[in-house]
Motif scaffolding. Structure first.
Motif, short mmCIF file in Angstrom:
data_model
loop_
_atom_site.label_atom_id
_atom_site.label_comp_id
_atom_site.label_asym_id
_atom_site.label_seq_id
_atom_site.Cartn_x
_atom_site.Cartn_y
_atom_site.Cartn_z
N ILE A 8 0.86 -1.18 0.00
CA ILE A 8 0.00 0.00 0.00
C ILE A 8 0.90 1.23 0.00
CG2 ILE A 8 -1.66 1.32 1.37
CD1 ILE A 8 -2.84 -1.40 2.19
N LYS A 9 0.56 2.17 -0.88
CA LYS A 9 1.41 3.35 -1.02
C LYS A 9 0.60 4.51 -1.57
CE LYS A 9 2.97 2.32 -5.72
NZ LYS A 9 3.33 3.53 -6.45
N VAL A 69 -2.21 -2.24 -9.93
CA VAL A 69 -3.11 -1.63 -8.96
C VAL A 69 -4.35 -2.51 -8.83
CG1 VAL A 69 -4.53 0.39 -8.40
CG2 VAL A 69 -2.27 0.70 -9.45
N VAL A 70 -4.61 -2.98 -7.59
CA VAL A 70 -5.76 -3.86 -7.35
C VAL A 70 -6.77 -3.25 -6.39
CG1 VAL A 70 -4.43 -5.95 -7.88
CG2 VAL A 70 -4.61 -5.16 -5.50
N ALA A 71 -6.44 -2.10 -5.79
CA ALA A 71 -7.37 -1.44 -4.88
C ALA A 71 -7.01 0.03 -4.78
CB ALA A 71 -7.32 -2.10 -3.50
N THR A 72 -8.02 0.83 -4.43
CA THR A 72 -7.83 2.27 -4.27
C THR A 72 -8.53 2.74 -3.00
OG1 THR A 72 -9.85 2.82 -5.50
CG2 THR A 72 -7.80 2.68 -6.78
N ALA A 73 -8.11 3.89 -2.52
CA ALA A 73 -8.79 4.58 -1.42
C ALA A 73 -8.34 6.03 -1.46
CB ALA A 73 -8.45 3.94 -0.08
N ALA A 74 -9.28 6.94 -1.34
CA ALA A 74 -8.96 8.35 -1.43
C ALA A 74 -9.55 9.11 -0.25
CB ALA A 74 -9.49 8.92 -2.75
N VAL A 120 -7.99 1.98 4.67
CA VAL A 120 -8.70 2.92 5.53
C VAL A 120 -7.82 3.33 6.72
CG1 VAL A 120 -10.69 3.20 7.08
CG2 VAL A 120 -11.00 2.23 4.79
N GLU A 121 -7.10 2.39 7.30
CA GLU A 121 -6.19 2.73 8.40
C GLU A 121 -5.17 3.77 7.97
OE1 GLU A 121 -4.61 -1.07 9.57
OE2 GLU A 121 -6.45 -1.63 10.63
N GLU A 122 -4.64 3.61 6.76
CA GLU A 122 -3.67 4.59 6.24
C GLU A 122 -4.33 5.95 6.00
OE1 GLU A 122 -0.32 4.32 5.67
OE2 GLU A 122 -0.32 2.32 6.54
N HIS A 173 -24.91 6.90 5.56
CA HIS A 173 -23.85 7.86 5.88
C HIS A 173 -23.20 7.49 7.20
CE1 HIS A 173 -25.49 10.65 2.77
NE2 HIS A 173 -26.60 10.02 3.09
N PHE A 174 -21.87 7.58 7.25
CA PHE A 174 -21.10 7.14 8.42
C PHE A 174 -20.12 8.21 8.88
CE2 PHE A 174 -22.15 3.25 6.14
CZ PHE A 174 -22.42 2.34 7.14
N GLU A 175 -19.77 8.12 10.17
CA GLU A 175 -18.63 8.85 10.70
C GLU A 175 -17.65 7.81 11.23
OE1 GLU A 175 -17.45 11.86 14.29
OE2 GLU A 175 -19.27 12.35 13.13
N VAL A 176 -16.39 7.96 10.85
CA VAL A 176 -15.34 7.03 11.28
C VAL A 176 -14.57 7.70 12.41
CG1 VAL A 176 -13.35 5.67 10.55
CG2 VAL A 176 -15.12 6.24 8.89
N PRO A 177 -14.38 7.00 13.53
CA PRO A 177 -13.58 7.58 14.60
C PRO A 177 -12.16 7.90 14.11
CG PRO A 177 -14.66 5.57 15.34
CD PRO A 177 -14.88 5.67 13.85
N MET A 178 -11.65 9.05 14.51
CA MET A 178 -10.32 9.47 14.05
C MET A 178 -9.19 8.79 14.80
SD MET A 178 -10.49 13.39 12.81
CE MET A 178 -8.78 13.35 12.36
N GLY A 179 -9.47 8.10 15.86
CA GLY A 179 -8.38 7.42 16.53
C GLY A 179 -8.73 7.23 17.93
#
Length: 179
Positions: A8-9, A69-74, A120-122, A173-179
Motif C-alpha cells: 500500500i502506497k 493496482v488492485v485497490a484504491t482509497a482516497a 482505511v487505516e492509512e 452515511h457514516f462517521e469514522v472515529p479518528m483514533g
C-alpha cells in the motif's frame, strides 16, 4: 495457489491509469450506474482530485513485483454536498474540517484479504497527521455486496436514508472515529 504480496502506497502519476481502471470497473460492475459525471468527476482525473491538493490523498494497493493496482482509497477535504445529501449532514460535516473517504474499491478477486481495512487505516493516519480535520465522513451504497457490513465494522451510522420518507437515495452515511 498464488501468493499475493500487496504493498500500500500513495499513488504516483504512474499509478493513475491503474487506479482509474479499478474505479471505473467498480462503478460499472458493482454500482451498475456506469460513469456519471456529476458523481464521478474525480475518476476521470484522479491526479487533479487527489494528488495535487495538499490535504488530499489517493492510496493504491499494488500486487507483486509488477505493481498492478488492485485497490484504491482516497481522502479529500470536501464534506458532503447538499443536495443531493441531506442538509443536516452538509452542516455537520463542513468542507475544510471534514476528511471524506472516497473510492475505497478492491477488485473482486482481491477482496476478503484485509486490503480495504489497511487502506482505511492509512487514510485515517493521513487525516490525523493533517491536524485540521475534525471528523471523518463517508457514505456508501448498501446495494454493493459487503459495503454496508464493512463500514458498520469501522464506523457509526449517522444517517440511513432508507429509514426516511421515500427512502431518499438509499444511501447510508457514516462517521469514522479518528483514533
Amino acid at each position: 495457489m498464488q501468493v499475493h504480496e500487496y504493498r500500500i502506497k500513495p499513488a504516483t502519476p504512474d499509478d493513475i491509469d491503474g487506479a482509474r481502471a479499478v474505479m471505473l470497473d467498480t462503478v460499472y460492475r458493482d454500482f451498475g450506474t456506469g460513469y456519471v459525471p456529476r458523481w464521478h468527476g474525480d475518476i476521470v482525473d484522479p491526479a487533479a482530485a487527489y494528488l495535487l491538493p495538499a490535504r488530499h490523498t489517493l492510496l493504491v494497493a499494488v500486487d507483486g513485483p509488477g505493481g498492478e493496482v488492485v485497490a484504491t482509497a482516497a481522502l479529500d477535504s470536501r464534506g458532503p454536498a447538499y443536495p443531493p445529501n441531506p442538509r443536516h449532514l452538509a452542516e455537520r460535516y463542513p468542507s475544510g474540517g471534514t476528511a471524506q473517504l472516497r473510492r475505497v474499491y478492491v477488485r473482486p478477486e482481491h477482496r476478503r484479504r484485509g486490503l480495504a481495512r489497511r487502506l482505511v487505516e492509512e487514510l485515517l493516519a493521513f487525516a490525523a497527521a493533517d491536524g485540521g480535520y475534525r471528523a471523518v465522513y463517508l457514505h456508501t451504497d448498501p446495494a454493493v455486496p459487503g459495503a454496508e457490513g464493512f463500514w458498520r465494522s469501522l464506523a457509526k451510522v449517522v444517517h440511513d436514508e432508507r429509514e426516511g420518507p421515500g427512502g431518499g437515495q438509499g444511501i447510508v452515511h457514516f462517521e469514522v472515529p479518528m483514533g
